[in-house]
Design a protein around this motif. Sequence first.
Motif, PDB file in Angstrom:
ATOM      1  N   ALA A  30      96.312  29.778  51.815  1.00 18.97           N
ATOM      2  CA  ALA A  30      94.943  30.158  51.451  1.00 18.97           C
ATOM      3  C   ALA A  30      94.167  28.945  50.931  1.00 18.97           C
ATOM      4  N   PHE A  31      94.828  28.097  50.147  1.00 20.40           N
ATOM      5  CA  PHE A  31      94.194  26.884  49.633  1.00 20.40           C
ATOM      6  C   PHE A  31      93.800  25.954  50.772  1.00 20.40           C
ATOM      7  N   VAL A  32      94.724  25.736  51.714  1.00 20.71           N
ATOM      8  CA  VAL A  32      94.455  24.865  52.861  1.00 20.71           C
ATOM      9  C   VAL A  32      93.289  25.422  53.674  1.00 20.71           C
ATOM     10  N   GLU A  33      93.314  26.716  53.929  1.00 26.12           N
ATOM     11  CA  GLU A  33      92.243  27.338  54.710  1.00 26.12           C
ATOM     12  C   GLU A  33      90.880  27.137  54.041  1.00 26.12           C
ATOM     13  N   ALA A  34      90.836  27.272  52.725  1.00 24.13           N
ATOM     14  CA  ALA A  34      89.569  27.171  51.996  1.00 24.13           C
ATOM     15  C   ALA A  34      89.086  25.738  51.802  1.00 24.13           C
ATOM     16  N   ASN A  35      90.020  24.773  51.773  1.00 21.33           N
ATOM     17  CA  ASN A  35      89.658  23.415  51.373  1.00 21.33           C
ATOM     18  C   ASN A  35      89.814  22.340  52.439  1.00 21.33           C
ATOM     19  N   GLU A  36      90.345  22.704  53.589  1.00 23.55           N
ATOM     20  CA  GLU A  36      90.574  21.706  54.632  1.00 23.55           C
ATOM     21  C   GLU A  36      89.985  22.190  55.960  1.00 23.55           C
ATOM     22  N   GLN A  62      94.680  11.073  62.214  1.00 24.57           N
ATOM     23  CA  GLN A  62      95.360  10.680  60.982  1.00 24.57           C
ATOM     24  C   GLN A  62      94.533  10.984  59.740  1.00 24.57           C
ATOM     25  N   THR A  63      93.228  10.840  59.837  1.00 25.16           N
ATOM     26  CA  THR A  63      92.355  11.089  58.688  1.00 25.16           C
ATOM     27  C   THR A  63      92.532  12.499  58.161  1.00 25.16           C
ATOM     28  N   SER A  64      92.702  13.461  59.049  1.00 23.93           N
ATOM     29  CA  SER A  64      92.902  14.848  58.635  1.00 23.93           C
ATOM     30  C   SER A  64      94.213  15.010  57.864  1.00 23.93           C
ATOM     31  N   MET A  69      97.157  15.437  52.576  1.00 19.98           N
ATOM     32  CA  MET A  69      98.065  14.915  51.557  1.00 19.98           C
ATOM     33  C   MET A  69      97.326  14.692  50.238  1.00 19.98           C
ATOM     34  N   GLU A  70      96.087  14.258  50.296  1.00 22.82           N
ATOM     35  CA  GLU A  70      95.302  14.018  49.087  1.00 22.82           C
ATOM     36  C   GLU A  70      94.941  15.328  48.389  1.00 22.82           C
ATOM     37  N   VAL A  71      94.452  16.296  49.165  1.00 25.69           N
ATOM     38  CA  VAL A  71      93.929  17.533  48.588  1.00 25.69           C
ATOM     39  C   VAL A  71      95.046  18.520  48.231  1.00 25.69           C
ATOM     40  N   ALA A  72      95.981  18.710  49.145  1.00 21.15           N
ATOM     41  CA  ALA A  72      97.040  19.699  48.918  1.00 21.15           C
ATOM     42  C   ALA A  72      98.274  19.090  48.263  1.00 21.15           C
TER      43      ALA A  72
END
Length: 129
Positions: A30-36, A62-64, A69-72
């Motif tokens: 859910a976090f990944v879906e909302a923030n990435e 690669q940027t994705s 890695m930074e956000v999650a």
Amino acid sequence: MANPIVYIDQCAVRDGKLGELKPAMAELVAFVEANEPEILAYNVYFSSDEDRMTVMHMHADQTSLEFHMEVAGPKFPPIGEFIELESIDLYGQPSEDLVQQLREKASELGSGRVSVHDPHEGVDRVTDD
């Protein structure tokens, strides 16, 4: 898509931890879906006997994956008490810095290895259109 990266990690589920792992992974998804918004896919799978978990994600570039890695990344350590990360397989051409970052993740969450699989031939129907 110029340089997609597919990430697959495989983990053993620690004894007695499945009941805690499943909601933790649902929260992470859910976090990944909302923030990435740039991630193309992020999926969690359990073996039929539920003693193994596989996480697969696909990135346009690669940027994705670096952003993931930074956000999650801060969300990963608490999950470590539920799993033993055994391997991370990367399909694509990530930088050595990114591979090193994933080696650190593998060490933190288990004794896993990180393997990079360079592209050879294929068809990619995922487009930027």
